[in-house]
Design a protein around this motif. Structure first.
Motif, short mmCIF file in Angstrom:
data_model
loop_
_atom_site.label_atom_id
_atom_site.label_comp_id
_atom_site.label_asym_id
_atom_site.label_seq_id
_atom_site.Cartn_x
_atom_site.Cartn_y
_atom_site.Cartn_z
N CYS A 146 0.85 -1.19 0.00
CA CYS A 146 0.00 0.00 0.00
C CYS A 146 0.88 1.24 0.00
O CYS A 146 1.77 1.37 0.85
CB CYS A 146 -0.89 -0.01 1.24
N LYS A 148 0.13 4.11 0.88
CA LYS A 148 -0.19 4.99 2.01
C LYS A 148 0.41 4.51 3.32
O LYS A 148 1.01 5.28 4.05
CB LYS A 148 -1.71 5.10 2.18
N CYS A 149 0.21 3.20 3.62
CA CYS A 149 0.60 2.74 4.95
C CYS A 149 1.69 1.67 4.93
O CYS A 149 2.16 1.25 5.98
CB CYS A 149 -0.64 2.22 5.70
N ASN A 151 1.44 -1.45 4.11
CA ASN A 151 0.94 -2.82 4.25
C ASN A 151 1.31 -3.61 3.00
O ASN A 151 0.96 -3.24 1.89
CB ASN A 151 -0.59 -2.76 4.44
N CYS A 159 -6.76 -1.15 0.37
CA CYS A 159 -5.89 -1.65 1.43
C CYS A 159 -6.77 -1.88 2.65
O CYS A 159 -7.39 -0.95 3.15
CB CYS A 159 -4.80 -0.64 1.76
N CYS A 162 -5.45 0.15 6.06
CA CYS A 162 -5.71 1.56 6.32
C CYS A 162 -7.01 2.03 5.68
O CYS A 162 -7.42 3.17 5.85
CB CYS A 162 -4.54 2.44 5.88
ZN LIG Z 1 -2.77 0.95 3.51
#
Ligand SMILES: [Zn+2]
Length: 688
Positions: A146, A148-149, A151, A159, A162
C-alpha cells in the motif's frame, strides 16, 4: 416528503462467497426487516427487496481455488444465504440474484442508456497484466504494498489495513494473485462515470438537503468524500465473469460489480412485480415513493454517491430518501472476519439454538451499531435472554395465560369497576404504538425495541403490584378486573412485538387466539380501541415463549471462539524451510542432556537475559539464557529442561555461559521449554 404513497426498501445485496453472520444481520437485515414489517402493519404499500450479489473478482478467485466454476460458487452460497434469511424471518417480498436473466437485461439496458446519453467517458490506460494467465489484473487479482501505509498485502482495489481505496497500478511491488508473477503493463480501454460532474448535484441534494434527517455517521462520510473532490470511476472491468459490456469495443469486458449490484434492487423489484401482477415502475420512478437503502458503513460511498449519480444520469429514477447505514458489529472485542472464522454463522447458530431466532434478533437489535461500532458478547446475549426476554416478557405472558386458564378456564373475564391504577395502565398501553413508531420512523431501532420491552415491564409490574394470586382468595370480582387488564396488555404486546420478534409474536397471537377475534387488532387499534381481547373470548394453553440459557451453553460458544483464535495464531506462524541435510556424525557431535534449573536471577541491565544454575547430571553449571521476557526467575526454578552441554563456553556481559537450554515459541510468541514430560527421567540422561 409528505406522507409517501408507497415504500421501496432495499437491503445490501450479500456477496455470495460465504454464508452470512451476525454482523450482516445486525447491520442491515434485522433493521430493514423491522422497518418493513412495521410499515406493513401500519397499512402501507411496501416492497422489501433483497438479492445475492454474484459477480466480481473474489468469486472467480474462490472458484479457481476450489476447482469449480464461478456459477457453482454462487449457486451454493445463494442457496445458503437465502435459507438463512427465511429462517430468521427476514420478510423480503422478493429475494433475487444478480446472475438472473432479468438482472442481466436490466443492468445491460441501464448501461446502454447512460452510454447513449454520453454519461461515460472512455479512457485507454495502461493496466497491470499477467502474461502467463493472459489476463488483466484489477481489484483482488493483484496484491502489493500500500502506498499509504506500507501494508505489504494490500489489494488492487483497497488496502484493508488503512482502508484506502486504491487502483491496482497504485500498488508498490505488485504481484499477480493468479500466478505470483510480476505483472507487466498493457493498454486497455474502459468506461468511466465522471463523478466530478455530479459534485454540485450531490452537494445540493445531500449536504444541503439531508443535513438534518440523515444519520451523522452517513452524512459525515459523504461530506468527507465530496470535500476530497470526486474523480471519474471505472464502471467496466477486463474479466469474463459478470454482465458483458453491451457496446462496441466492450468485448471481453464486463460491468464493474459495483455498477451492476445496486441495479439489482431494480431487477429484483421487476421480478417481484411480474410475480404478483403489479407495475414495478411507480416503486422506482414516482415522486410519492419513499426509497430507503439499508446498508453497512462500508457501502456508504456506493449508495450515497455512485448509485445516486447513476440514477441521476439515467434521469427517470427517484433518489433515496434516506440511507440509514449502520456502523460495524464486533464479536467479543474483535472485528468480525470471514477468513479468520471470527464470527457467529447463522446456520451454526440455528443448530445450537434451535427455534431461538428471536433471541438473536433481540440481542442484535439491543446492541445494534446504529451510531458507533458495537460489540456482541455471548454474556450479553445470555443476559438479554435471561433477564429481559425470560424474566420480563416471558414471565408476564406466562402468568397471564396460566392464571386465566386456572381461574376462568381460558375465558377472558368480565371486568368490574376499573381502579385508577387500571385506568392509568390502560392509558399507558395506548401510548406505545406512537412512541415505538416514532423511533422506528427515525431509524432508531434499539430505542424502539426498548420501548416494546417497557410495555412488557409495565405488564409485569402491574401483575406484581396487583397480585391476583393473592387477591383471588379475598376478592374474586377484583381478580377478574386485574386479569382482564393484564390480558389487554398481553394482546397489545402480541401485535407490537411483531416487527422485532416475529416468531414470538406469531406464537403469542396463537396462544391468545387472535385469529378467533372478529377483527385482529392493527397497530393503530392499540391506541384507539378500548378493548383488544373482549370478555368471553377464549385463549389457549400456556406455552413457554423463551427459555433460560445456561452458563454451559455460553461457555461452549466462548470455547469455540477460543479455538478459532488459536487456529488463527498457529496459522500465522511461518514455518521455515528445512535446513541443509546433516550426517549422523554431525548429529552425534551434539551432547544433549536432561537437566533441572536450580537457581535463576536477572542479568543486571539486560532485558532478555536470565543467569541460571543448572544441574546437568554431570555438574551444576552457569548458563545464560535469553528467556527473561517470557519468564520471571521464580517461574523457572525447578523446571526440567533440555540442555546442549558441549556448546563452546561464551561470555555474555561478563558471565561465562556453559551450554544452551533448548526452547521453542508458542503461537503468542512466548518461549516454551523443550522438556521431557516424564518426571522420572533423571538429570544427565542423553537425548538422542
Ligand atoms: Zn494501507
Amino acid at each position: 416528503m409528505n406522507k409517501p404513497k408507497r415504500y421501496t426498501i432495499t437491503s445490501a445485496l450479500p456477496y455470495t462467497n460465504g454464508p452470512i453472520h451476525i454482523g450482516h444481520l445486525a447491520g442491515v437485515y434485522v433493521p430493514a426487516d423491522i422497518y418493513a414489517r412495521f410499515l406493513r402493519l401500519t397499512g402501507n404499500d411496501v416492497v422489501f427487496i433483497g438479492g445475492s450479489d454474484e459477480h466480481g473478482v473474489p468469486i472467480t478467485i474462490k472458484a479457481k481455488n476450489e476447482g469449480v466454476s464461478p456459477q457453482d460458487v454462487v449457486d451454493k452460497y445463494h442457496a445458503i444465504i437465502k435459507k438463512s434469511f427465511e429462517e430468521f424471518g427476514i420478510s423480503f417480498d422478493n429475494y433475487s440474484r444478480t446472475s438472473a436473466k432479468v438482472h442481466h437485461e436490466t443492468a445491460s439496458e441501464f448501461f446502454k442508456t447512460l452510454y447513449d446519453k454520453g454519461a461515460f467517458i472512455e479512457e485507454t490506460s495502461e493496466q497491470l497484466y499477467d502474461e502467463q494467465a493472459n489476463q488483466f489484473l484489477a481489484d483482488r487479482f493483484v496484491t502489493g504494498t500500500c502506498p499509504k501505509c506500507g501494508n505489504e498485502e494490500a489489494y488492487g482495489d483497497q488496502c484493508e489495513k488503512c482502508g484506502t481505496s486504491l487502483n491496482a497500478t497504485d500498488l508498490i511491488n505488485p504481484k499477480s494473485a493468479l500466478t505470483g508473477n510480476v505483472p507487466t503493463l498493457k493498454e486497455t480501454k474502459h468506461w468511466y462515470l465522471p463523478l466530478d460532474r455530479y459534485e454540485d448535484f450531490l452537494k445540493e441534494w445531500i449536504l444541503e438537503g439531508h443535513k438534518k434527517d440523515w444519520k451523522p455517521n452517513v452524512y459525515g462520510q459523504v461530506k468527507s468524500w465530496i470535500d476530497d473532490g470526486l474523480r471519474p470511476r471505472a464502471v467496466t472491468r477486463d474479466l469474463d465473469w459478470g454482465i458483458p459490456v453491451p457496446v462496441k469495443g466492450g468485448e471481453g469486458k464486463v460491468l464493474y460489480v459495483w455498477f451492476d449490484a445496486p441495479i439489482g434492487y431494480i431487477s429484483s423489484t421487476k421480478e417481484w412485480a411480474a410475480r404478483v401482477g403489479k407495475d414495478w415502475e411507480p416503486y422506482w420512478k414516482s415522486d410519492d415513493t419513499k426509497l430507503v437503502h439499508f446498508i453497512g458503513k462500508d457501502n456508504i460511498v456506493f449508495h450515497c454517491i455512485i448509485f445516486p449519480a447513476m440514477l441521476k444520469a439515467e434521469g427517470s429514477y427517484i433518489l433515496p430518501d434516506n440511507v440509514p447505514a449502520n456502523e460495524f458489529l464486533n464479536l467479543e472485542g474483535n472485528k468480525l472476519s470471514t477468513s479468520k472464522n471470527w464470527a457467529v454463522w447463522l446456520p451454526d447458530y440455528l443448530l445450537e439454538f434451535p427455534n431461538q431466532q428471536d433471541v438473536l434478533r433481540y440481542a442484535l437489535t439491543a446492541n445494534a451499531p446504529e451510531t458507533k461500532d458495537n460489540d456482541f458478547t455471548w454474556k450479553d446475549f445470555q443476559a438479554r435472554n435471561n433477564n429481559e426476554l425470560v424474566a420480563i416478557f416471558g414471565n408476564f405472558i406466562n402468568r397471564v395465560v396460566v392464571l386465566t386458564n386456572k381461574y376462568y378456564e381460558g375465558e377472558v373475564p368480565v371486568p368490574n369497576e376499573l381502579s385508577q391504577i387500571d385506568e392509568e395502565t390502560l392509558a399507558a398501553v395506548k401510548a406505545y404504538p406512537d412512541v415505538i413508531a416514532s423511533s422506528i420512523e427515525r431509524y432508531r431501532f434499539r430505542e424502539a425495541q426498548q420501548e416494546l420491552m417497557n410495555l412488557a415491564r409495565l405488564g409485569n409490574k402491574y401483575l406484581a403490584d396487583e397480585e391476583p394470586w393473592k387477591v383471588i382468595k379475598v376478592d374474586e370480582a377484583r381478580t377478574k378486573t386485574i386479569m382482564y387488564v393484564a390480558l389487554q396488555i398481553a394482546s397489545a404486546l402480541a401485535t407490537l412485538s411483531e416487527p422485532f420478534l416475529p416468531f414470538t409474536s406469531a406464537k403469542l397471537k396463537g396462544i391468545l387466539c387472535h385469529s378467533a377475534l372478529d377483527a385482529e387488532s392493527t397497530w393503530s387499534d392499540i391506541a384507539s380501541k378500548n378493548i383488544l381481547l373482549p370478555s368471553g373470548h377464549n385463549i389457549g394453553e400456556a406455552e413457554l415463549l423463551f427459555s433460560k440459557i445456561e452458563d454451559e451453553t455460553i461457555q461452549f460458544q466462548l470455547d469455540k471462539l477460543e479455538a478459532s483464535k488459536k487456529a488463527n495464531e498457529a496459522a500465522k506462524k511461518v514455518v521455515e524451510p528445512q535446513k541443509e541435510t546433516i550426517t549422523f556424525e554431525d548429529f552425534a557431535k551434539l551432547d544433549i542432556r536432561v537437566g533441572t534449573i536450580l537457581e535463576a536471577e536477572k542479568m543486571p541491565k539486560a532485558k532478555k537475559l536470565l543467569v541460571l544454575k543448572v544441574d546437568t547430571g554431570i555438574d551444576v553449571r552457569t548458563i545464560v539464557s535469553g528467556i527473561a521476557e517470557s519468564f520471571t526467575p521464580e517461574e523457572v526454578v525447578g523446571k526440567r529442561v533440555t540442555v546442549l552441554v558441549n556448546l563452546a563456553p561464551r561470555e555474555l556481559r561478563g558471565v561465562v555461559s556453559q551450554g544452551m537450554i533448548l526452547m521453542t515459541e508458542n503461537a503468542k510468541g512466548k518461549l516454551v521449554f523443550v522438556n521431557p514430560d516424564d518426571a522420572n527421567v533423571a538429570n544427565g540422561l542423553h537425548i538422542s
